[in-house]
Design a protein around this motif. Structure first.
Motif, PDB file in Angstrom:
ATOM      1  N   ARG A  45       0.828  -1.205   0.000  1.00 40.22           N
ATOM      2  CA  ARG A  45       0.000   0.000   0.000  1.00 40.22           C
ATOM      3  C   ARG A  45       0.865   1.259   0.000  1.00 40.22           C
ATOM      4  O   ARG A  45       0.377   2.359   0.257  1.00 40.22           O
ATOM      5  CB  ARG A  45      -0.932  -0.014   1.207  1.00 40.22           C
ATOM      6  CG  ARG A  45      -1.899  -1.194   1.188  1.00 40.22           C
ATOM      7  CD  ARG A  45      -2.759  -1.290   2.433  1.00 40.22           C
ATOM      8  NE  ARG A  45      -2.050  -1.130   3.701  1.00 40.22           N
ATOM      9  CZ  ARG A  45      -1.404  -2.105   4.362  1.00 40.22           C
ATOM     10  NH1 ARG A  45      -1.390  -3.337   3.877  1.00 40.22           N
ATOM     11  NH2 ARG A  45      -0.789  -1.862   5.502  1.00 40.22           N
ATOM     12  N   GLY A  46       2.129   1.087  -0.273  1.00 43.55           N
ATOM     13  CA  GLY A  46       3.098   2.169  -0.395  1.00 43.55           C
ATOM     14  C   GLY A  46       4.223   1.665  -1.275  1.00 43.55           C
ATOM     15  O   GLY A  46       4.293   0.461  -1.578  1.00 43.55           O
ATOM     16  N   GLY A  47       5.105   2.537  -1.685  1.00 37.99           N
ATOM     17  CA  GLY A  47       6.183   2.142  -2.584  1.00 37.99           C
ATOM     18  C   GLY A  47       7.049   1.019  -2.032  1.00 37.99           C
ATOM     19  O   GLY A  47       7.218   0.886  -0.822  1.00 37.99           O
ATOM     20  N   GLY A  99       5.001   0.063   5.760  1.00 39.29           N
ATOM     21  CA  GLY A  99       5.318  -0.535   7.056  1.00 39.29           C
ATOM     22  C   GLY A  99       5.237  -2.044   7.088  1.00 39.29           C
ATOM     23  O   GLY A  99       5.178  -2.641   8.153  1.00 39.29           O
ATOM     24  N   THR A 100       5.245  -2.678   5.909  1.00 38.15           N
ATOM     25  CA  THR A 100       5.155  -4.138   5.865  1.00 38.15           C
ATOM     26  C   THR A 100       6.398  -4.765   5.244  1.00 38.15           C
ATOM     27  O   THR A 100       7.099  -4.168   4.427  1.00 38.15           O
ATOM     28  CB  THR A 100       3.930  -4.621   5.063  1.00 38.15           C
ATOM     29  OG1 THR A 100       4.071  -4.253   3.687  1.00 38.15           O
ATOM     30  CG2 THR A 100       2.636  -4.073   5.625  1.00 38.15           C
ATOM     31  N   LEU A 101       6.610  -6.003   5.661  1.00 36.99           N
ATOM     32  CA  LEU A 101       7.580  -6.904   5.060  1.00 36.99           C
ATOM     33  C   LEU A 101       6.742  -8.042   4.508  1.00 36.99           C
ATOM     34  O   LEU A 101       5.864  -8.567   5.211  1.00 36.99           O
ATOM     35  CB  LEU A 101       8.544  -7.397   6.137  1.00 36.99           C
ATOM     36  CG  LEU A 101       9.717  -8.246   5.730  1.00 36.99           C
ATOM     37  CD1 LEU A 101      10.674  -7.447   4.858  1.00 36.99           C
ATOM     38  CD2 LEU A 101      10.443  -8.750   6.970  1.00 36.99           C
ATOM     39  N   ARG A 102       6.960  -8.402   3.233  1.00 42.60           N
ATOM     40  CA  ARG A 102       6.111  -9.403   2.591  1.00 42.60           C
ATOM     41  C   ARG A 102       6.945 -10.516   1.956  1.00 42.60           C
ATOM     42  O   ARG A 102       8.001 -10.258   1.385  1.00 42.60           O
ATOM     43  CB  ARG A 102       5.234  -8.754   1.515  1.00 42.60           C
ATOM     44  CG  ARG A 102       4.231  -7.777   2.109  1.00 42.60           C
ATOM     45  CD  ARG A 102       3.492  -7.001   1.029  1.00 42.60           C
ATOM     46  NE  ARG A 102       2.617  -6.008   1.627  1.00 42.60           N
ATOM     47  CZ  ARG A 102       1.315  -6.172   1.808  1.00 42.60           C
ATOM     48  NH1 ARG A 102       0.715  -7.268   1.402  1.00 42.60           N
ATOM     49  NH2 ARG A 102       0.603  -5.221   2.372  1.00 42.60           N
ATOM     50  N   GLY A 124       4.613  -1.716  11.636  1.00 35.65           N
ATOM     51  CA  GLY A 124       4.301  -0.412  12.201  1.00 35.65           C
ATOM     52  C   GLY A 124       3.962   0.592  11.126  1.00 35.65           C
ATOM     53  O   GLY A 124       3.963   0.279   9.937  1.00 35.65           O
ATOM     54  N   PRO A 125       3.693   1.808  11.543  1.00 37.18           N
ATOM     55  CA  PRO A 125       3.264   2.825  10.583  1.00 37.18           C
ATOM     56  C   PRO A 125       4.405   3.403   9.736  1.00 37.18           C
ATOM     57  O   PRO A 125       4.149   4.006   8.703  1.00 37.18           O
ATOM     58  CB  PRO A 125       2.642   3.902  11.468  1.00 37.18           C
ATOM     59  CG  PRO A 125       3.344   3.760  12.769  1.00 37.18           C
ATOM     60  CD  PRO A 125       3.633   2.297  12.920  1.00 37.18           C
ATOM     61  N   SER A 126       5.639   3.220  10.174  1.00 44.21           N
ATOM     62  CA  SER A 126       6.769   3.800   9.433  1.00 44.21           C
ATOM     63  C   SER A 126       7.225   2.870   8.322  1.00 44.21           C
ATOM     64  O   SER A 126       7.005   1.657   8.355  1.00 44.21           O
ATOM     65  CB  SER A 126       7.945   4.051  10.377  1.00 44.21           C
ATOM     66  OG  SER A 126       7.576   4.972  11.378  1.00 44.21           O
TER      67      SER A 126
END
Length: 105
Positions: A53-55, A75-78, A94-96
């Motif tokens: 949901r972000g770059g 803020g994710t690791l996938r 987290g949010p960062s």
């Protein structure tokens, strides 16, 4: 030397690029929230990974390219399965932004 190949397909910046061990494919991740696997000789995308949901800020090949790990501005690791382009696990950190990922085998 051979002419450079242009991998045109991301909308916006490309934050990461990695060559597969075989040299036959390239992994890229960008500000358009996707990762792509490219046929290196044809300079054509063969798979697109959608879910961040972000770059995408970082990516790493796992298991000689059978799986991929990505880190994003969301803020994710996938963890992804390369053959099906499926997101098999997501870690919410987290949010960062998560700026980097690395894998050891």
């Amino acid at each position: 030397p051979p002419a450079p190949r242009v991998l045109a397909g991301h909308a916006g910046d490309v934050g990461v690029a990695r060559a597969f061990p075989s040299g036959a494919a390239v992994l890229t991740g960008g500000g358009d929230m996707t990762m792509k696997v490219w046929d290196a000789s044809a300079a054509a995308p063969v798979a697109t990974f959608v879910g961040h949901r972000g770059g995408v800020l970082s990516a790493h090949l796992v298991g000689r390219g059978r799986n991929l790990m990505s880190a994003g501005r969301d803020g994710t690791l996938r963890l992804w399965e390369c053959g099906s382009s499926t997101n098999v696990h997501t870690w919410e950190l987290g949010p960062s932004a998560v700026n980097a990922c690395a894998c050891w085998e």
